[in-house]
Scaffold this active site. Structure first.
Site, mmCIF file in Angstrom:
data_model
loop_
_atom_site.group_PDB
_atom_site.id
_atom_site.type_symbol
_atom_site.label_atom_id
_atom_site.label_comp_id
_atom_site.label_asym_id
_atom_site.label_seq_id
_atom_site.Cartn_x
_atom_site.Cartn_y
_atom_site.Cartn_z
ATOM 1 N N HIS A 121 -0.452 -10.381 -4.341
ATOM 2 C CA HIS A 121 0.406 -10.035 -5.482
ATOM 3 C C HIS A 121 0.693 -11.244 -6.342
ATOM 4 O O HIS A 121 0.868 -12.349 -5.843
ATOM 5 C CB HIS A 121 1.725 -9.404 -5.022
ATOM 6 N N ASP A 153 10.438 -6.467 -8.513
ATOM 7 C CA ASP A 153 10.751 -7.016 -7.195
ATOM 8 C C ASP A 153 12.154 -6.548 -6.779
ATOM 9 O O ASP A 153 13.090 -6.541 -7.574
ATOM 10 C CB ASP A 153 10.698 -8.548 -7.241
ATOM 11 N N HIS A 178 -6.203 -2.734 -0.989
ATOM 12 C CA HIS A 178 -5.568 -3.699 -0.087
ATOM 13 C C HIS A 178 -6.422 -4.953 0.058
ATOM 14 O O HIS A 178 -7.542 -4.899 0.552
ATOM 15 C CB HIS A 178 -5.314 -3.107 1.299
ATOM 16 N N CYS A 214 0.847 -1.205 0.000
ATOM 17 C CA CYS A 214 0.000 0.000 0.000
ATOM 18 C C CYS A 214 0.874 1.244 0.000
ATOM 19 O O CYS A 214 0.575 2.233 -0.671
ATOM 20 C CB CYS A 214 -0.937 0.005 1.196
HETATM 21 P P1 5GP Z 1 5.925 -13.023 -1.040
HETATM 22 O O1 5GP Z 1 6.963 -13.856 -0.353
HETATM 23 O O2 5GP Z 1 5.079 -12.263 -0.040
HETATM 24 O O3 5GP Z 1 5.095 -13.798 -2.029
HETATM 25 O O4 5GP Z 1 6.699 -11.987 -1.915
HETATM 26 C C1 5GP Z 1 7.063 -10.711 -1.474
HETATM 27 C C2 5GP Z 1 8.061 -10.144 -2.479
HETATM 28 O O5 5GP Z 1 8.179 -8.753 -2.225
HETATM 29 C C3 5GP Z 1 9.456 -10.756 -2.373
HETATM 30 O O6 5GP Z 1 9.816 -11.357 -3.621
HETATM 31 C C4 5GP Z 1 10.352 -9.559 -2.023
HETATM 32 O O7 5GP Z 1 11.604 -9.599 -2.666
HETATM 33 C C5 5GP Z 1 9.511 -8.370 -2.469
HETATM 34 N N1 5GP Z 1 9.748 -7.162 -1.705
HETATM 35 C C6 5GP Z 1 9.873 -7.065 -0.347
HETATM 36 N N2 5GP Z 1 10.062 -5.787 0.003
HETATM 37 C C7 5GP Z 1 10.043 -5.055 -1.151
HETATM 38 C C8 5GP Z 1 10.189 -3.644 -1.428
HETATM 39 O O8 5GP Z 1 10.359 -2.805 -0.551
HETATM 40 N N3 5GP Z 1 10.126 -3.266 -2.745
HETATM 41 C C9 5GP Z 1 9.931 -4.164 -3.746
HETATM 42 N N4 5GP Z 1 9.902 -3.689 -5.008
HETATM 43 N N5 5GP Z 1 9.791 -5.499 -3.516
HETATM 44 C C10 5GP Z 1 9.849 -5.925 -2.235
HETATM 45 ZN ZN ZN Z 2 -1.777 -3.315 1.291
#
Ligand code: 5GP
Ligand code: ZN
Length: 114
Positions: A100, A30, A46, A7
């Site tokens: 996501h 990412d 959200h 968000c």
């Molecule tokens: P999940 O594990 O929740 O499916 O994926 C979260 C993703 O968000 C991870 O691949 C991680 O690298 C990415 N991520 C975490 N923090 C940030 C951020 O501050 N900026 C961006 N662009 N990606 C992020």
């Molecule tokens: Zn959110």
């Protein structure tokens, strides 16, 4: 949601490299890419995970899903192929509680789902 990382990215409180944006969805790179091309595509609204979806989200989710190949084309991986991953909940390793799609491409992948 005030304390939600994605968000805050939507609200430009945290910078990101945006690849696609419209009134409903945002696509951005990412920060820790798992493949040469790794983009996250999210609804601006959200929604914590798939488990929070209701039928009220049908149109939004159709819009979000329809933008996967549109974003893939922009990234130059539509024809070479890509993987779409959604983590949901503890066992999946979901780290950010804002729904996501991971769009991963730019290299061949193994069929290893960990
Ligand atoms: P999940 O594990 O929740 O499916 O994926 C979260 C993703 O968000 C991870 O691949 C991680 O690298 C990415 N991520 C975490 N923090 C940030 C951020 O501050 N900026 C961006 N662009 N990606 C992020
Ligand atoms: Zn959110």
């Amino acid at each position: 949601m005030d304390n939600c990382l994605f968000c805050r990215i939507v609200n430009r409180e945290i910078p990101s490299r945006i690849v696609y944006e419209d009134d409903l969805v945002l696509g951005f790179y990412d920060i820790q890419p798992k493949s040469p091309v790794h983009v996250l595509l999210i609804p601006k609204e959200h929604i914590g995970s798939f488990n929070e979806l209701t039928r009220d989200h049908d149109r939004l989710m159709a819009h979000l899903t329809a933008h996967i190949p549109i974003v893939a084309e922009k990234l130059g991986i539509k024809n070479s192929g890509y993987r779409v991953v959604v983590n949901c909940g503890r066992d999946s390793g979901q780290e950010v509680a804002h729904l996501h799609y991971h769009i991963l491409g730019g290299r061949p992948m193994e069929n290893n789902f960990g």
